[in-house]
Design a protein around this motif. Sequence first.
Motif, PDB file in Angstrom:
ATOM      1  N   LYS A  37       0.911  -1.212  -0.220  1.00  0.00           N
ATOM      2  CA  LYS A  37       0.242   0.097   0.206  1.00  0.00           C
ATOM      3  C   LYS A  37       0.914   1.280   0.178  1.00  0.00           C
ATOM      4  O   LYS A  37       1.842   1.142   0.414  1.00  0.00           O
ATOM      5  N   SER A  38       0.504   2.376  -0.714  1.00  0.00           N
ATOM      6  CA  SER A  38       1.103   3.698  -0.571  1.00  0.00           C
ATOM      7  C   SER A  38       0.551   4.098   0.685  1.00  0.00           C
ATOM      8  O   SER A  38      -0.189   3.856   1.385  1.00  0.00           O
ATOM      9  N   GLN A  47      -9.312   3.642  -0.793  1.00  0.00           N
ATOM     10  CA  GLN A  47      -8.497   3.065  -1.937  1.00  0.00           C
ATOM     11  C   GLN A  47      -8.188   1.713  -1.814  1.00  0.00           C
ATOM     12  O   GLN A  47      -7.363   1.124  -2.692  1.00  0.00           O
ATOM     13  N   ASP A  57      -4.557  -0.021  -6.126  1.00  0.00           N
ATOM     14  CA  ASP A  57      -3.195   0.349  -6.790  1.00  0.00           C
ATOM     15  C   ASP A  57      -2.040  -0.224  -6.116  1.00  0.00           C
ATOM     16  O   ASP A  57      -1.807   0.329  -4.874  1.00  0.00           O
ATOM     17  N   SER A  59       1.464  -0.418  -4.868  1.00  0.00           N
ATOM     18  CA  SER A  59       2.733   0.299  -4.911  1.00  0.00           C
ATOM     19  C   SER A  59       3.938  -0.185  -4.265  1.00  0.00           C
ATOM     20  O   SER A  59       3.655  -0.838  -3.634  1.00  0.00           O
ATOM     21  N   TRP A  60       5.085   0.084  -5.024  1.00  0.00           N
ATOM     22  CA  TRP A  60       6.190  -0.493  -4.671  1.00  0.00           C
ATOM     23  C   TRP A  60       7.232   0.316  -3.860  1.00  0.00           C
ATOM     24  O   TRP A  60       8.302   0.323  -3.430  1.00  0.00           O
ATOM     25  N   ASP A  61       6.548   1.581  -3.447  1.00  0.00           N
ATOM     26  CA  ASP A  61       7.276   2.464  -2.601  1.00  0.00           C
ATOM     27  C   ASP A  61       7.983   1.980  -1.398  1.00  0.00           C
ATOM     28  O   ASP A  61       9.109   2.443  -1.160  1.00  0.00           O
TER      29      ASP A  61
END
Lengths: 286, 427
Positions: A37-38, A47, A57, A59-61
């Motif tokens: 998760k972002s 979300q 969506d 997220s690879w952050d």
Amino acid sequence: METNVSNKVRNWLAAASVPIIIWTVIPLLWILATSLKSDAALADSSQNVLGNFWPKDISWDNYKLIFTGGAKDLFLPALWHSIVVCLSATVISVVLATFCAYAIARLTFPGKKLILTTALGVSFFPVIAMVTPIFNLWRSVGLFDTIPGLIIPYLALTVPLSIWILAAFFQQIPWEMEQAAQVDGATSWQAFRKVIVPLAAPGVFTTAIIAFFTAWNDFVFSLNLTSEHARTVPAALAFFTGASQFTQPTGAICAAAVVVTIPVVILVLLFQKRIVSGLTSGAVKG
Amino acid sequence: MSNITLKNLVKKYGDGFPAVNDVSLDIADGEFMILVGPSGCGKSTLLRMIVGLEDITSGDLLIGDKRVNDLAPRDRNLAMVFQNYALYPHLTVFENIAFPLRLAKGHHDESDIKKKVNAASAMLDLDEHLERKPGNLSGGQRQRVAMGRAIVRDAEAFLFDEPLSNLDAKLRGQMRTEIARMQRRLGITTVYVTHDQTEAMTLGDRVSVLKKGVLQQCAPPRELYEQPVNLFVAGFIGSPPMNFLPARVEGSTLKTPVADVPVSGELAEKIKGKELVIVGIRPETFKDASLGDTQAQGAVRFTAPVDVTEWLGNEQYAYIPFEADPSVKNKLDELDRDLDGEGMRTQLVVNLDARSRIREGDDAELFFDPALMHVFDPESGECLTRDEEEAARIVEESEADRKRALERARQREGKVTGDVPEDAEAS
């Protein structure tokens, strides 16, 4: 493995295992989901799908953060320390325990009971009670915040455990194997190396994996006996910080948790065949 | 190949109990020696002392002419087949057989090992299994692999520890003849432990009967059967076992529960002054009188009620219960316990011809030749009818038979296949 369990019983066992699998897998999946998760998705349930479970969506952050971003300096050395410390502790403890357990299983010598009881006693000892004295001792002998300073306490945890598992394993190997080898012309050492060790391989691998997990998952020793030169991942996670002081580092911690789980999974998959015993079948009758 | 000499071997365990007590044996080069006895008689312990897996408390063990008491098993150069085979499960059949060769480093190169293993596997019919693991083999195949591991070396002697007890009856018979054939072919000294008396009687050149760690008698099978030295040997050898009847001595007559037997000559001298003796008669000594077979001079006839009969096709067993004299009952009970018996009722077992029409509940008319009867002293258990001259004659005869068989086997081997026996002889 062939068993005499009837189909009916097998179906029941399968049905009963489903809730247990769900019970154990869901927390792991949750960690994985959270790590994907972002920051925005972490705070905003709209979300996410499946009731705040899976991000819409991915997220690879978080992974970028721990490998290349701000948490890099904290995470990568910790990962390296974890690998070095745990592998060393495992190898040393398995080698020591193999010899010790073989002696316990095969030889009669005074103090055999004492060794086993002591080993059991040591593993009963609460870890937290050992930390403070070790901390003081390590500081005065200069082992504080060093790799050996962490390996030694881990040995104290894993050696007794390994001795117990391996002693039970050696006792299962029919003694005739060894006697046959001796009659065939082997010395005690050759009999041990060429017959007993290959037969004990599944037990040794099982022990190695359990010893590795014990060291890999340790938090208390690592947290207290290191500061930066030897800190392992579980303790390092506690020092993660968010991007700002108002954000929780939840995503990064989860990403790191996923990363440290991967070696464990690989190990189990790799040695799964060796762990399954039954190698001794056919040695003797039936 | 060499002879094995046991001189007053004793094995005492920690509690001082002698599992093997003062056993002396001379096993000749190329001889097939059987150690037999009921469970707990020390026969396996004795074998393990020979191979070196058990320490010798006192006495001397010589292989060839060398005292080996203090040598480790690997230095004694003996090959052993274990009861549960003790194959190495992580090695293929080939590697299992090659194992002792590989351990003798520097003695065998790879092609030599291959040749020897292949010769052994050809002899034991294992060629198609060489690449398999022991876990995938049947019991008989595993047994043969274990034997292959023994014969591949040029060992001084083979030792077998109840090698057939884990096989089913049919396979056991086949493997028995296989072992006999192999032993003759290789002409190697063999010590074989068993509790099965069929194996003992058929395989052995000589058989040693042990009881509670003490050697009772070591003799060719025929001598054991016909001239036992005491009650224990007489009761242990033979199936169904010898019948023991208490007999009261009255002058020159033995009064047994079923018949009165007149005695004369040497035996009459020996039993003079004794009040009671035990008479031993083999089941097949009894004959059905109604069949009209010729009776020996002085045959004893009697009539007795038959309780149960068992018809087996080729023969028939009849059981005749009797009351044992209480004064020898204890002795008979003790003997029964020594022989692993259950202390059942006292009864006479009669092995009749299959033609016999005697049925359950009948009164059977039987006769037997008193010359074939054994008489035992109830106190010492000693056999009073043992004929030393006859015993010596049997020993001589069986020794001659053995030498002839070995000679014949060697000659035949030399003609048929040249390579294998040469290998074996090379030791």
